[in-house]
Scaffold this motif. Structure first.
Motif, short mmCIF file in Angstrom:
data_model
loop_
_atom_site.label_atom_id
_atom_site.label_comp_id
_atom_site.label_asym_id
_atom_site.label_seq_id
_atom_site.Cartn_x
_atom_site.Cartn_y
_atom_site.Cartn_z
N ALA A 102 1.46 -1.11 -2.31
CA ALA A 102 1.96 -1.83 -1.14
C ALA A 102 0.81 -2.28 -0.25
CB ALA A 102 2.92 -0.93 -0.35
N PHE A 126 -2.61 8.92 0.77
CA PHE A 126 -1.90 8.36 -0.38
C PHE A 126 -1.74 9.41 -1.49
CE2 PHE A 126 -3.75 4.68 1.74
CZ PHE A 126 -2.63 3.88 1.88
N GLN A 185 2.18 7.41 -9.53
CA GLN A 185 2.08 8.48 -8.53
C GLN A 185 1.94 7.94 -7.12
OE1 GLN A 185 -1.41 10.54 -9.93
NE2 GLN A 185 -0.30 11.94 -11.27
N PRO A 202 2.94 4.64 -5.26
CA PRO A 202 3.50 3.31 -5.03
C PRO A 202 2.98 2.67 -3.74
CG PRO A 202 5.13 5.03 -4.61
CD PRO A 202 3.97 5.69 -5.28
N TYR A 203 2.64 3.51 -2.76
CA TYR A 203 2.21 2.95 -1.46
C TYR A 203 0.82 2.33 -1.54
CZ TYR A 203 6.22 5.32 0.64
OH TYR A 203 7.48 5.74 0.98
#
Lengths: 459, 459
Positions: A176, A422, A170, A172-173
């Protein structure tokens, strides 16, 4: 109109608390001791030190000191992003038309986006002091993993994060950001551990759970040289570190002579709520106040409102010591449709004991209800809240509307534990009206309870 | 160690400035007047009022008052998220090993994630006061559109946002936030306007540009009842609103007797840089300081360092009045590989004039360089910066390293104009080393210059 007090009440850095508040020291009845799962005797430091940093173990097992000095190295870390603002919600109050005064402590102003940094910093600091080289941990929604990545970056430590698989997909950031800080992020369950392999074998399609990610992180810590495991909630030393929230809030409120009538926080493992209430609950226990305390949890993972107060493992693979707490059973896995964090099967032993003894209330909320509250809040207060924190917002709004009905001018304080930058995919689902509320049936809860160990203390 | 001054210097809400600072009133030579594109004569209020709110037009055309009182309704809006913190970058200084003192004004603590709210609030307030019902605007990276969505939500106005297509694809979550606040978001160029249809016909695969999105937003405003157009940068009234940044920064610095030697900001249209420098540049013009001012722009859209100081249109469809400014030509479209904002062909006429007259310096930076600086900053200071703001960070680091070489203890102030929570895909590209630097060739610049109108003043 000009407000009688500022919208944002900042204490200065000189006024920042130099002590944590250990609520256990004030409690008339202490939480039950942590037990060794083999002997069923209270754990000793030597039992826990292969897994946790020494100082964390010391803080976990020593509950006698009410004011614990914060080391200068940690104060220096705190000064990178603290004090956080205490905000008077004038705009929300106006929108609600309530006579209540609403205050919130905003813990989201740092890149981790939440209060989690308050314990990530200390735990990384202690690991560095002890001469460790790396840490391992788990993360659900990602707030704790991001906070640990920042703290390990700050103190120069390696970090492996097991991220609950459904969350990592849900968000991905989140991955990162953690990787930008130098952390290694592994979706859990994974093939990198025996615990993960076992779970995948039993249930190849599982979206994972915190309990399962904890098993993987603990296994990695004990198998890796100069590595220990760190946890972002539930445990007493985490709540101790988080008491910086409550200590700052009380300092800010005292400046204006404000006494809260109701204190509210969301609760997954209990870290932000436990941190916020610490000094205020101390006053209540000492019979110096009659403040009400309300923990708010998701209806999809209701450890307070539908759980049992028994000894249980902290993880799915049954590797941790046993804690007496409100629990849904270590095998409980919340519905994957649940958008936010707050998906842990257990609850802080301190908060569980206080709940059991009648010092605090708890309620559960559905996620469509909490997103309604979140959007109402962001439109009036201008802050995008995390879904987790929006549980507290929901209860604060409900209490303020109750004041509107009764005409009472109560003072409400809640913790806005994090931001929702997020969580935009969840907001998109909310806007598209595709968010669902999955509340576990009694049968599903029974399945979870079946995983609770059958030991004498639980009978 | 305990720092001699706080890491975060907050002024109280009582100390917040109640005036904007109009730098034009201090300038010895004023910027050239805005011209009507038909008559080539200075525009009158009546020319601009079909497009802009009346109060914005008044502020645009009146440059005589140095201190402009901020209406109480706007101060109330500002108090929802201001004052912003002035932060001493102790952690970055330590990491760089520089004798320089670095301060930054952090404008990212609101859901729009940037300083843009400082002008969005006033423009929505004035529109509401005037009895308008809706507004239209454009957005590139999304900061301005989000800020306008928040402000329109706050004051109860409809909003249509034309979002540069390449940005809307890079940043789906930006759209989600704007929509949650009730705005209508349309990727530009679109088929909803004549300007958009024309551009799509000429160049069906274009990723869009700010100049083109402006054309669509202006057309929508003039064709819609009780609707006006709002712009988030470039224009003098926007810089006036943004001077709240500089006024607050000066109040905070004055508390500790700090005088900046170098003031740095990123510059796309110039709003955050123009706002930060306003009172400080006023002192320089009055010969009361010798502060250096540095504007930092992307190498892919270098209107200061490679542009021309001529009259040009503000938009691609040549619908706006003519402004004398540093420009790459209204037909210039930056490479779609450029990750952040700062992609406007022109520059604030005030800043352009100051640059032309030697009051400020400018430099351009490549995006791989600015992401290096961004990551260095986020690891030491714990804040995830927007790519735009990271241009300022890059220059601040370079100046601090120059101090390290020279041994000088200069005081550097920069504006951290926004956070990077909506720019994680760019950070992921950076981590994966797939970010590229595309610097326009001289031939590409010549193509842009060819779109500059051939009028007497430009010869």
């Amino acid at each position: 109109m000009k407000h009688p007090i500022p919208t944002r009440i900042y204490i200065t850095q000189e006024e920042m608390p130099e002590y944590w508040y250990d609520l256990r020291a004030e409690m008339k009845e202490k939480p039950d001791p942590i037990l060794h799962p083999g002997t069923l005797q209270p754990v000793m430091a030597a039992d826990m030190e292969p897994v946790f940093c020494k100082e964390s173990v010391k803080q976990e097992l020593d509950s006698t000191t009410r004011l614990v000095p914060i080391p200068e190295g940690i104060l220096d870390f705190y000064r990178a992003y603290r004090p956080s603002a205490l905000i008077r919600a004038f705009y929300l109050e106006k929108e609600l038309g309530t006579p209540a005064e609403i205050y919130y402590k905003f813990e989201g102003i740092n890149t981790s986006g939440s209060h989690k940094l308050n314990s990530a910093g200390p735990q990384a600091f202690y690991a560095k002091e002890e001469g460790l080289e790396c840490l391992s941990t788990e993360t659900g929604a990602g707030q704790w993993g991001t906070a640990m990545a920042m703290a390990c970056g700050f103190f120069g430590l390696g970090l492996t994060v097991y991220m609950v698989k459904v969350s990592s997909e849900q968000k991905p950031y989140r991955k990162a950001v953690m990787e930008t800080y130098g952390a290694k992020v592994i979706p859990s369950p994974s093939n990198t551990t025996e615990a993960g392999q076992k779970i995948l074998k039993e249930n190849p399609d599982t979206g994972g759970s915190l309990g399962c990610a904890i098993s993987e992180a603990v296994e990695t810590a004990v198998k890796t040289s100069k590595c220990r495991y760190v946890l972002g909630s539930v445990l007493d030393h985490v709540l101790l570190h988080q008491s910086v929230i409550g200590m700052e809030a009380r300092t800010a409120l005292d400046k204006y002579g404000i006494k809260p009538d109701i204190i509210i926080g969301c609760a997954g493992g209990g870290s932000n709520f436990g941190g916020l209430i610490a000094p205020f609950m101390g006053e209540k226990i000492a019979e110096k106040s009659s403040t009400r305390f309300i923990a708010v949890e998701p209806a999809s993972c209701p450890s307070f409102t539908r759980g049992r107060y028994v000894y249980d493992f902290g993880d799915t693979a049954k590797m941790t010591p046993l804690m007496r707490m409100q629990t849904l059973g270590n095998g409980f896995i919340p519905s994957s449709s649940h958008a936010g964090g707050l998906r842990y099967h257990g609850m802080s032993p301190v908060l569980s004991k206080l709940y059991h003894d009648g010092y605090l209330e708890a309620r559960s909320e559905t996620q469509t209800g909490i997103f309604d509250a979140a959007v109402r809040f962001m439109k009036s207060e201008g802050i995008l809240p995390a879904p987790e924190s929006s549980h507290a917002i929901k209860a604060a709004i409900d209490e303020a509307l109750e004041c509107k009905r009764s005409g009472e001018k109560k003072v409400i304080l809640f913790c806005l534990s994090g931001t929702g930058y997020f969580d935009l995919s969840a907001y998109m689902s909310y806007n598209a009206k595709t968010l669902t509320d999955e509340i576990p049936t009694d049968e599903e809860l029974e399945q979870g309870f079946a995983s609770i160990p059958d030991i004498p203390q639980n009978r």
